[in-house]
Design a protein around this motif. Structure first.
Motif, PDB file in Angstrom:
ATOM      1  N   GLY A 284       0.781  -1.230   0.000  1.00 65.02           N
ATOM      2  CA  GLY A 284       0.000   0.000   0.000  1.00 65.02           C
ATOM      3  C   GLY A 284       0.813   1.281   0.000  1.00 65.02           C
ATOM      4  O   GLY A 284       0.234   2.375  -0.013  1.00 65.02           O
ATOM      5  N   LYS A 285       2.123   1.197  -0.008  1.00 68.24           N
ATOM      6  CA  LYS A 285       2.949   2.403   0.029  1.00 68.24           C
ATOM      7  C   LYS A 285       2.977   3.133  -1.303  1.00 68.24           C
ATOM      8  O   LYS A 285       3.275   4.327  -1.359  1.00 68.24           O
ATOM      9  CB  LYS A 285       4.381   2.052   0.463  1.00 68.24           C
ATOM     10  CG  LYS A 285       4.483   1.600   1.921  1.00 68.24           C
ATOM     11  CD  LYS A 285       5.926   1.376   2.334  1.00 68.24           C
ATOM     12  CE  LYS A 285       6.029   0.997   3.815  1.00 68.24           C
ATOM     13  NZ  LYS A 285       7.440   0.802   4.227  1.00 68.24           N
ATOM     14  N   LEU A 286       2.705   2.418  -2.389  1.00 69.86           N
ATOM     15  CA  LEU A 286       2.711   3.024  -3.710  1.00 69.86           C
ATOM     16  C   LEU A 286       1.281   3.257  -4.196  1.00 69.86           C
ATOM     17  O   LEU A 286       0.400   2.423  -3.993  1.00 69.86           O
ATOM     18  CB  LEU A 286       3.454   2.130  -4.709  1.00 69.86           C
ATOM     19  CG  LEU A 286       4.937   1.871  -4.425  1.00 69.86           C
ATOM     20  CD1 LEU A 286       5.515   0.941  -5.475  1.00 69.86           C
ATOM     21  CD2 LEU A 286       5.720   3.183  -4.382  1.00 69.86           C
ATOM     22  N   LYS A 287       1.049   4.403  -4.835  1.00 66.90           N
ATOM     23  CA  LYS A 287      -0.228   4.657  -5.485  1.00 66.90           C
ATOM     24  C   LYS A 287      -0.271   3.879  -6.800  1.00 66.90           C
ATOM     25  O   LYS A 287       0.767   3.460  -7.320  1.00 66.90           O
ATOM     26  CB  LYS A 287      -0.403   6.151  -5.758  1.00 66.90           C
ATOM     27  CG  LYS A 287      -0.574   6.999  -4.508  1.00 66.90           C
ATOM     28  CD  LYS A 287      -1.951   6.768  -3.870  1.00 66.90           C
ATOM     29  CE  LYS A 287      -2.139   7.662  -2.647  1.00 66.90           C
ATOM     30  NZ  LYS A 287      -2.202   9.087  -3.004  1.00 66.90           N
ATOM     31  N   LYS A 288      -1.453   3.736  -7.366  1.00 66.43           N
ATOM     32  CA  LYS A 288      -1.578   3.002  -8.614  1.00 66.43           C
ATOM     33  C   LYS A 288      -2.532   3.715  -9.560  1.00 66.43           C
ATOM     34  O   LYS A 288      -3.340   4.552  -9.155  1.00 66.43           O
ATOM     35  CB  LYS A 288      -2.099   1.595  -8.357  1.00 66.43           C
ATOM     36  CG  LYS A 288      -3.557   1.532  -7.910  1.00 66.43           C
ATOM     37  CD  LYS A 288      -4.023   0.096  -7.778  1.00 66.43           C
ATOM     38  CE  LYS A 288      -5.508   0.030  -7.411  1.00 66.43           C
ATOM     39  NZ  LYS A 288      -5.816   0.686  -6.131  1.00 66.43           N
ATOM     40  N   VAL A 289      -2.409   3.384 -10.831  1.00 62.45           N
ATOM     41  CA  VAL A 289      -3.380   3.763 -11.852  1.00 62.45           C
ATOM     42  C   VAL A 289      -4.223   2.535 -12.126  1.00 62.45           C
ATOM     43  O   VAL A 289      -3.694   1.437 -12.304  1.00 62.45           O
ATOM     44  CB  VAL A 289      -2.671   4.245 -13.136  1.00 62.45           C
ATOM     45  CG1 VAL A 289      -3.672   4.408 -14.279  1.00 62.45           C
ATOM     46  CG2 VAL A 289      -1.953   5.556 -12.874  1.00 62.45           C
TER      47      VAL A 289
END
Length: 396
Positions: A284-289
């Motif tokens: 969950g530390k990285l955002k996503k498209v």
């Protein structure tokens, strides 16, 4: 590495003919099946692959027409001495950025685009015979009711190729597209390695290269006669990172967790977006498209004209399982991780051991449970319009 990934993709059986939809998975069954254990669900999914397909794919429409214009994506240079910091900032706050100072030439990208355009000019029977359906690989045309008004609306089509751009034809010349795909794959693998280093999760490429594979998704995007509704072809497919080379000034619609945004990367840069797998791997530390970026053609409203996007997806073999790769450390009764002391800043501000422990437990809590990639990929591909985050069902 690309050869290993290609072999894994080719092992997928093709039992349903060239035009059959992928088989049903546990996600298409009743809600009771969703409460099964992961092992039971995986076993049932494999069993159902031996049954005739019963699902039909819905219309692929994108809500990208409601996208809001966003500032240009952050510009990141591979030669930047602060590359890791800039990469982590963009990846954790936005989930996308544009990459410069790479080794891919514009001439190679243009040659690959010309070869890609020739695929759409093939006759229908050749598209089906040259690219036999081996989901997710193959040719797919988005067709609605045969009686629809063709003067009002035109749907797109797509080709999904492995990293070697393999076909069943000796007539097609895809040398430039093949070279371009491998060059993009090299950049994509570098991005995965750098993200792992910046965030602090295990890099699966170094451990076992067969845990990663690449797909080149060539999609056609057309305006309908309203002129403001781009057609998204090929559906959504989960990935770690996606890369799209900017041959010319183009706009893309990106579906973030909150809304659709429109971005316009600079020419000769590579638009990099992070996907579902990257978010799970990073706990969950990285955002996503959500899904591949949707090309927004800037054509006149009074006629339909062709435009394509070439998306390199660094993704997983179909039989994979997805789970967080962050190392979770135990917290002792005094609120300290093993071999760690309470930080001086916490002592100065009077933080108690219990509050420090709670904080560290929150930081080290697993955000996602492990799940079957094949089941998730098929559900994501089938549902198309993502009204809610598809990862919500796996959040702990």
């Amino acid at each position: 590495m690309a050869s290993s990934a290609h072999k894994q993709q080719q092992q997928l059986p093709n039992m349903y003919g060239t035009t059959a939809a992928p088989p049903p998975t546990p996600s298409a069954l009743s809600t009771n099946s969703q409460s099964m254990t992961a092992a039971t669900a995986d076993a049932l999914s494999r069993l159902l692959h031996h049954l005739p397909p019963t699902l039909s794919l819905p219309t692929r429409r994108s809500p990208a027409s409601s996208a809001t214009t966003s500032p240009p994506p952050p510009l990141i240079s591979l030669s930047d001495p602060n590359l890791n910091d800039r990469l982590l900032s963009s990846a954790s706050q936005l989930g996308f950025f544009q990459l410069t100072d790479h080794d891919i030439s514009s001439q190679l990208a243009q040659s690959a685009e010309l070869e890609s355009l020739s695929l759409f000019a093939l006759e229908k029977d050749k598209k089906e015979s040259y690219f036999p359906k081996n989901w997710p690989l193959g040719h797919e045309a988005d067709e609605e009711d045969g009686d629809r008004d063709r003067d009002r609306d035109v749907n797109g089509e797509s080709f999904c190729l492995d990293s070697s751009c393999s076909t069943e034809s000796t007539e097609l010349n895809l040398n430039s597209l093949r070279e371009f795909t491998r060059a993009m794959e090299k950049v994509g693998m570098k991005m995965v390695e750098m993200l792992a280093s910046a965030v602090g999760f295990e890099n699966p490429i170094g451990e076992d290269p067969t845990r990663i594979c690449s797909l080149m998704w060539v999609s056609e995007g057309l305006h309908d006669m309203d002129g403001d509704k781009p057609v998204l072809s090929g559906g959504f497919y989960p990935y770690v990172v996606a890369l799209q080379y900017q041959i010319r000034q183009q706009k893309y619609s990106l579906s973030t967790n909150s809304c659709w945004v429109t971005v316009s990367p600079q020419v000769d840069s590579i638009l990099v977006t992070l996907g579902d797998v990257a978010q799970v791997w990073s706990n969950g530390k990285l955002k996503k498209v959500r899904g591949r970026p949707c090309l927004v053609p800037g054509n006149a409203k009074n006629n339909n004209s062709q435009s394509i996007s070439m998306s390199l997806l660094v993704t997983l073999p179909i039989e994979s399982r997805v789970s967080p790769l962050i190392i979770i450390r135990e917290v002792d009764n005094n609120g300290r991780e093993e071999n760690d002391e309470v930080e001086e800043d916490d002592q100065i501000h009077g933080s108690s051991a219990s509050s420090v422990k709670k904080k560290k437990e929150e930081e080290n809590k697993l955000m996602f449970e492990s799940f079957c990639f094949e089941d998730y990929a098929w559900r994501l591909y089938r549902e198309r319009l993502l009204l809610k985050d598809p990862l919500d069902r796996y959040r702990i």
